[in-house]
Design a protein around this motif. Structure first.
Motif, PDB file in Angstrom:
ATOM      1  N   PHE A  92      10.266  73.096 -66.348  1.00  0.00           N
ATOM      2  CA  PHE A  92       9.984  73.790 -65.080  1.00  0.00           C
ATOM      3  C   PHE A  92       8.861  74.805 -65.272  1.00  0.00           C
ATOM      4  CE2 PHE A  92      14.554  72.720 -63.976  1.00  0.00           C
ATOM      5  CZ  PHE A  92      14.214  71.789 -63.012  1.00  0.00           C
ATOM      6  N   TYR A 119      18.805  75.706 -61.001  1.00  0.00           N
ATOM      7  CA  TYR A 119      17.544  75.413 -60.301  1.00  0.00           C
ATOM      8  C   TYR A 119      17.719  74.719 -58.958  1.00  0.00           C
ATOM      9  CZ  TYR A 119      15.505  76.692 -64.740  1.00  0.00           C
ATOM     10  OH  TYR A 119      15.142  77.387 -65.858  1.00  0.00           O
TER      11      TYR A 119
ATOM     12  N   ASN B  11       8.584  78.220 -59.633  1.00  0.00           N
ATOM     13  CA  ASN B  11       7.792  77.183 -60.268  1.00  0.00           C
ATOM     14  C   ASN B  11       6.418  77.794 -60.555  1.00  0.00           C
ATOM     15  OD1 ASN B  11       7.428  77.447 -57.533  1.00  0.00           O
ATOM     16  ND2 ASN B  11       6.750  75.341 -57.261  1.00  0.00           N
ATOM     17  N   GLY B  47      15.597  77.838 -55.585  1.00  0.00           N
ATOM     18  CA  GLY B  47      16.989  78.027 -55.979  1.00  0.00           C
ATOM     19  C   GLY B  47      17.792  78.718 -54.895  1.00  0.00           C
TER      20      GLY B  47
END
Lengths: 262, 207
Positions: A92, A119, B11, B47
């Motif tokens: 990631f 996640y 990310n 998330g």
């Protein structure tokens, strides 16, 4: 008209990109970065990278993956050898959005739960490879198609969903690399049994096959490999991706509004 | 220079890749002192909303972000979960957000997903937008990559700047003064998202 994802799957091995037929006969195709650049230019919906040697080698090529994903401005899934949540975290961090688990899905469903808890479900894709066995029963195979798993495809798909997988890539080993079309009966059996998206894979030879994967196979997205890297079966390498117009005319516009759960 | 806020839930690699490729200077930091001196912020996030807010609290980032955005009028772009965190409240975890934009974050109303649409909403969706500098020169029809199970619900429709449809139409972009939130992933949306990020890096934010 609904856009349905069309996903090239690139197989990594021998420090390059390869393509197999029925999970055998890997043919070396050169540097995956060139292919990724072309898919990026063609604005592909999403890419999946599968390192088909990683589980056997017990190693993930993190730096190589970093180099590849730095050329891709679309969502990237990576599969191959992921056996711990720490490895997923490292991927990631390097710019991968989705972790694809195959061998681990059957052998260690806890891994799906652990990645999903940290996640989110959308970050975990269960990859299920299916082959007819000697008695014409659809069986799941892991370890790159080498080891028969205990569960049948539907049971494993449900277990992966319950563990927290956000989608399933369902591959017919018997069709893979054949250009003969998807196994729509297999797709339908699994897609109807779970409420998460199922991505069709194995056998696509033309855009028409995508349509059947959705209308008959009840899938939410389609993936293909050989079709995007070869001009035709048994012909030379040619990286391609259908144009927006072709997908509209031959695929999306032919899906009834209520035909698919997308 | 854009500072990408690091708190363990983003990310970051993807956002940094896209900014670097677009020639936009950026740094990644979770240090309140660095964020304190930043001139432009990106709040990423993937998330769970509550987990993200808990983490921001633990790392002492909530106050510094609020202060910089409210008092110093530093422009902030929230992406995906980061876009939701700028709201007042989320149904995901039943907790308060950073409260920088008058909106709540609500779950997809499954009763209105009458054509069998699945949750999360995942994939590329054509996204019409308001005629504002953030979307200047973005190729049309613009499409972006989405992955989410919750969406924005603004108090004031004037704060809405982009929309998508998944079962029903919802706001997928919001702007309130110097704060912008997008539900989609510009860093993963080819030339469409690249142009948006370039615009965010260059645009002027009046009071």
């Amino acid at each position: 008209m609904k856009r349905i994802r069309v996903i090239p799957i690139l197989l990594l091995a021998q420090s390059g990109m390869v393509k197999t037929e029925r999970f055998a006969k890997p043919r070396y195709l050169g540097d995956p970065i060139n292919a990724v650049k072309i898919f990026n230019e063609k604005r592909a919906d999403e890419l999946v990278l599968l390192d088909i040697e990683a589980t056997a080698k017990g190693r993930i090529e993190f730096d190589w993956i970093s180099d590849i994903v730095s050329e891709a401005f679309m969502p990237i899934g990576y599969g191959g050898g992921v056996a711990s949540v720490e490895q997923a975290a490292e991927l990631f961090k390097r710019g991968v959005e989705k972790i694809v688990v195959n061998t681990a899905a059957a052998e260690n469903p806890n891994l799906i739960s652990q990645i999903a808890a940290r996640y989110g479900n959308q970050a975990v894709v269960a990859s299920i490879d299916v082959k007819m066995n000697f008695w014409k029963k659809s069986r799941v195979y892991t370890r790159n198609g080498r080891k028969e798993a205990a569960a049948d495809p539907v049971t494993l798909a449900r277990a992966c969903r319950d563990a927290g997988a956000g989608e399933i890539i369902l591959t017919s080993i018997d069709r893979e690399g054949t250009f003969g079309g998807y196994d729509t009966a297999l797709l339908e059996t699994v897609a109807s049994a779970v409420d998460i998206p199922v991505v069709a894979n194995g056998g696509a030879g033309a855009v028409d096959d995508f349509k059947r994967a959705v209308t008959e196979g009840k899938c939410s997205a389609v993936a293909a490999s050989s079709m995007f890297v070869f001009a035709k079966k048994d012909e030379g390498m040619l990286i391609s991706y259908p144009s927006e117009q072709e997908l509209q005319d031959k695929f999306w516009s032919r899906i009834p509004r209520s035909g698919a759960g997308i | 220079m854009i500072t990408i806020i690091e708190y363990g839930l983003g990310n970051l690699g993807s956002i940094r890749n896209m900014l670097v490729r677009s020639g936009i200077k950026c740094t990644v930091s979770g240090d309140p002192d660095v964020i304190q001196s930043a001139s432009r912020l990106i709040l990423p996030g993937v998330g769970h909303f509550k987990f993200a807010m808990d983490t921001l609290h633990e790392r002492g980032l909530v106050t510094v972000i609020q202060q910089r955005v409210r008092e110093a009028r530093v422009p902030l772009l929230g992406i995906c979960l980061g876009g939701q965190l700028i709201g007042r409240y989320s149904e995901e975890g039943d907790v308060a957000g950073l409260d920088l934009v008058p909106m709540d974050v609500v779950a997809f109303d499954r009763a209105r997903l009458t054509l069998g649409e699945k949750v999360p909403h995942m994939g590329w969706t054509v996204t019409p937008h308001a005629d504002i500098p953030l979307f200047a020169s973005v190729q049309q029809p613009a499409r972006y990559y989405y992955v989410h199970s919750f969406h924005f619900r603004c108090d004031d429709a004037h704060d809405e700047i982009a929309w998508a449809e998944h079962g029903y139409r919802f706001a997928s972009g919001v702007r309130h003064g110097n704060v912008i939130g997008v539900q989609f992933h510009p860093e993963k949306s080819h030339v469409y998202g690249q142009q948006l990020l370039r615009n965010f890096a260059a645009m002027e934010f009046g009071a």
